[in-house]
Design a protein around this motif. Structure first.
Motif, PDB file in Angstrom:
ATOM      1  N   ASP A 120      42.060  24.444  30.491  1.00  0.00           N
ATOM      2  CA  ASP A 120      42.876  23.608  31.364  1.00  0.00           C
ATOM      3  C   ASP A 120      44.094  23.106  30.589  1.00  0.00           C
ATOM      4  N   ARG A 121      45.309  23.457  31.060  1.00  0.00           N
ATOM      5  CA  ARG A 121      46.548  23.007  30.424  1.00  0.00           C
ATOM      6  C   ARG A 121      47.179  21.837  31.164  1.00  0.00           C
ATOM      7  N   GLY A 122      46.479  21.309  32.147  1.00  0.00           N
ATOM      8  CA  GLY A 122      46.977  20.142  32.842  1.00  0.00           C
ATOM      9  C   GLY A 122      47.853  20.468  34.042  1.00  0.00           C
ATOM     10  N   VAL A 123      48.284  19.414  34.727  1.00  0.00           N
ATOM     11  CA  VAL A 123      49.122  19.556  35.918  1.00  0.00           C
ATOM     12  C   VAL A 123      50.568  19.725  35.475  1.00  0.00           C
ATOM     13  N   GLN A 124      51.213  20.765  36.006  1.00  0.00           N
ATOM     14  CA  GLN A 124      52.579  21.093  35.609  1.00  0.00           C
ATOM     15  C   GLN A 124      53.392  21.519  36.832  1.00  0.00           C
ATOM     16  N   GLN A 125      54.690  21.487  36.670  1.00  0.00           N
ATOM     17  CA  GLN A 125      55.588  22.090  37.648  1.00  0.00           C
ATOM     18  C   GLN A 125      55.949  23.478  37.140  1.00  0.00           C
ATOM     19  N   THR A 126      55.576  24.515  37.864  1.00  0.00           N
ATOM     20  CA  THR A 126      55.922  25.873  37.469  1.00  0.00           C
ATOM     21  C   THR A 126      57.019  26.404  38.379  1.00  0.00           C
ATOM     22  N   GLN A 127      57.697  27.424  37.902  1.00  0.00           N
ATOM     23  CA  GLN A 127      58.732  28.044  38.718  1.00  0.00           C
ATOM     24  C   GLN A 127      58.141  28.926  39.814  1.00  0.00           C
ATOM     25  N   ALA A 128      56.837  29.163  39.756  1.00  0.00           N
ATOM     26  CA  ALA A 128      56.194  30.034  40.740  1.00  0.00           C
ATOM     27  C   ALA A 128      55.746  29.282  41.984  1.00  0.00           C
ATOM     28  N   GLY A 143      44.142  45.467  28.450  1.00  0.00           N
ATOM     29  CA  GLY A 143      44.617  45.092  27.120  1.00  0.00           C
ATOM     30  C   GLY A 143      45.499  43.858  27.098  1.00  0.00           C
ATOM     31  N   MET A 144      45.302  42.932  28.012  1.00  0.00           N
ATOM     32  CA  MET A 144      46.127  41.723  28.036  1.00  0.00           C
ATOM     33  C   MET A 144      45.712  40.765  26.930  1.00  0.00           C
ATOM     34  N   HIS A 145      46.694  40.087  26.358  1.00  0.00           N
ATOM     35  CA  HIS A 145      46.456  39.105  25.304  1.00  0.00           C
ATOM     36  C   HIS A 145      46.524  37.667  25.808  1.00  0.00           C
ATOM     37  N   ARG A 146      47.147  37.461  26.960  1.00  0.00           N
ATOM     38  CA  ARG A 146      47.221  36.129  27.553  1.00  0.00           C
ATOM     39  C   ARG A 146      47.050  36.257  29.058  1.00  0.00           C
ATOM     40  N   VAL A 147      46.245  35.390  29.625  1.00  0.00           N
ATOM     41  CA  VAL A 147      45.970  35.410  31.063  1.00  0.00           C
ATOM     42  C   VAL A 147      46.015  33.974  31.565  1.00  0.00           C
ATOM     43  N   MET A 148      46.617  33.783  32.717  1.00  0.00           N
ATOM     44  CA  MET A 148      46.748  32.455  33.300  1.00  0.00           C
ATOM     45  C   MET A 148      45.983  32.356  34.617  1.00  0.00           C
ATOM     46  N   GLY A 149      45.930  31.153  35.129  1.00  0.00           N
ATOM     47  CA  GLY A 149      45.418  30.883  36.467  1.00  0.00           C
ATOM     48  C   GLY A 149      46.020  29.577  36.929  1.00  0.00           C
ATOM     49  N   THR A 150      46.282  29.430  38.201  1.00  0.00           N
ATOM     50  CA  THR A 150      46.817  28.177  38.730  1.00  0.00           C
ATOM     51  C   THR A 150      46.065  27.790  39.991  1.00  0.00           C
ATOM     52  N   THR A 151      45.936  26.490  40.200  1.00  0.00           N
ATOM     53  CA  THR A 151      45.332  25.963  41.421  1.00  0.00           C
ATOM     54  C   THR A 151      46.143  24.757  41.882  1.00  0.00           C
ATOM     55  N   GLU A 182      44.842  28.677  31.133  1.00  0.00           N
ATOM     56  CA  GLU A 182      45.329  29.795  30.327  1.00  0.00           C
ATOM     57  C   GLU A 182      44.285  30.204  29.291  1.00  0.00           C
ATOM     58  N   TRP A 183      44.273  31.473  29.007  1.00  0.00           N
ATOM     59  CA  TRP A 183      43.490  32.034  27.887  1.00  0.00           C
ATOM     60  C   TRP A 183      44.438  32.804  26.998  1.00  0.00           C
ATOM     61  N   THR A 184      44.290  32.632  25.666  1.00  0.00           N
ATOM     62  CA  THR A 184      45.099  33.350  24.690  1.00  0.00           C
ATOM     63  C   THR A 184      44.178  34.027  23.695  1.00  0.00           C
ATOM     64  N   ASP A 185      44.415  35.299  23.451  1.00  0.00           N
ATOM     65  CA  ASP A 185      43.651  36.059  22.468  1.00  0.00           C
ATOM     66  C   ASP A 185      43.847  35.441  21.087  1.00  0.00           C
TER      67      ASP A 185
END
Length: 253
Positions: A149-157, A123-131, A166-169
């Protein structure tokens, strides 16, 4: 414990007995180049890595990274699944396969099934992926299964830059509908063998933390025993649903 199947693959919980396969995967040149070097060089270290990085997440979250096997012959291919990482706002899909099994569509098949499981079972409404920014092949998998594709970012992870997907319902979030769906998932986890592994995904992090703290046995058998202890609560409408960073969850006394 089996989680799901596709036309060619079986995705299941890892177990300590998978240490030799995990050792091979973590030392595969493709894994080290595209994911990271876990510095796991012995089977004993692989068991520790399994416990800390894989098995405890099943108990904490009700999902995680799962072993991927070929249905035809039971061959271990790699791992795929979904986790909630510190530093990312939403759960993200991840995968890694032994280099000798690349180019056969296994990653896309496993990731697509995981994405469907996130939406339809969890039942997730938002799902991400990173490479990694240069890992174009992995990015194509995430695009192919339906993430944007949300582009190249600096994440805290991650220490370095990542390409974020990312996918958003599209449907508006409805708290009442989400709570009703949560109670249905709770009942399924307690009454259906094919949904038993989602049990921890129905409760608050505080509750699942009680189950994990001080525990040494993270086997599927121990998890089944835990689920059985709560079987009488399958239809208990008095259990309180509370909002958490992971979505609505039931808080058990």
């Amino acid at each position: 414990m089996e989680v799901l199947r596709t036309a060619r693959l079986r995705l299941r919980w890892f177990a300590e007995a998978d240490a030799p396969q995990v050792l091979a995967l973590l030392n595969d040149p493709g894994w080290i180049a595209n994911i990271y070097d876990a510095e796991v060089r012995t089977e004993a270290q692989a068991v520790d890595w399994l416990k800390q990085r894989l098995l405890t997440r099943y108990w904490h979250l009700g999902y995680g990274f799962w072993a991927v096997e070929r249905l035809e012959d039971g061959e271990f291919l790699g791992l795929c699944g979904v986790i909630k990482r510190d530093g990312l706002d939403h759960p993200d899909i991840g995968y890694g396969f032994l280099s000798r099994h690349w180019g056969q569509g296994y990653a896309r098949e496993a990731a697509a099934a995981t994405f469907a499981y996130c939406r339809e079972v969890l039942g997730m409404h938002r799902v991400m992926g990173t490479t990694g920014p240069e890992n174009l092949a992995s990015g194509r998998v995430l695009l192919a299964i339906g993430l944007d594709d949300r582009g190249v970012q600096q994440t805290q992870a991650h220490e370095g830059l990542s390409r974020v997907f990312e996918w958003t319902d599209d449907h508006p979030v409805d708290a009442a509908a989400d709570i009703a769906a949560l109670r249905a998932r709770w009942r399924d986890a307690l009454t259906r063998a094919d949904r038993l592994c989602t049990f921890s995904a129905c409760v608050t992090p505080e509750v699942s933390a009680r189950w994990v703290t001080g525990r040494e046995d993270f086997s599927a058998a121990a998890y089944r025993a835990l689920v059985q202890q709560h079987a009488a609560l399958a239809d208990d409408v008095g259990l309180r649903a509370v909002p958490t960073p992971l979505g609505w969850r039931l808080h058990l006394p």
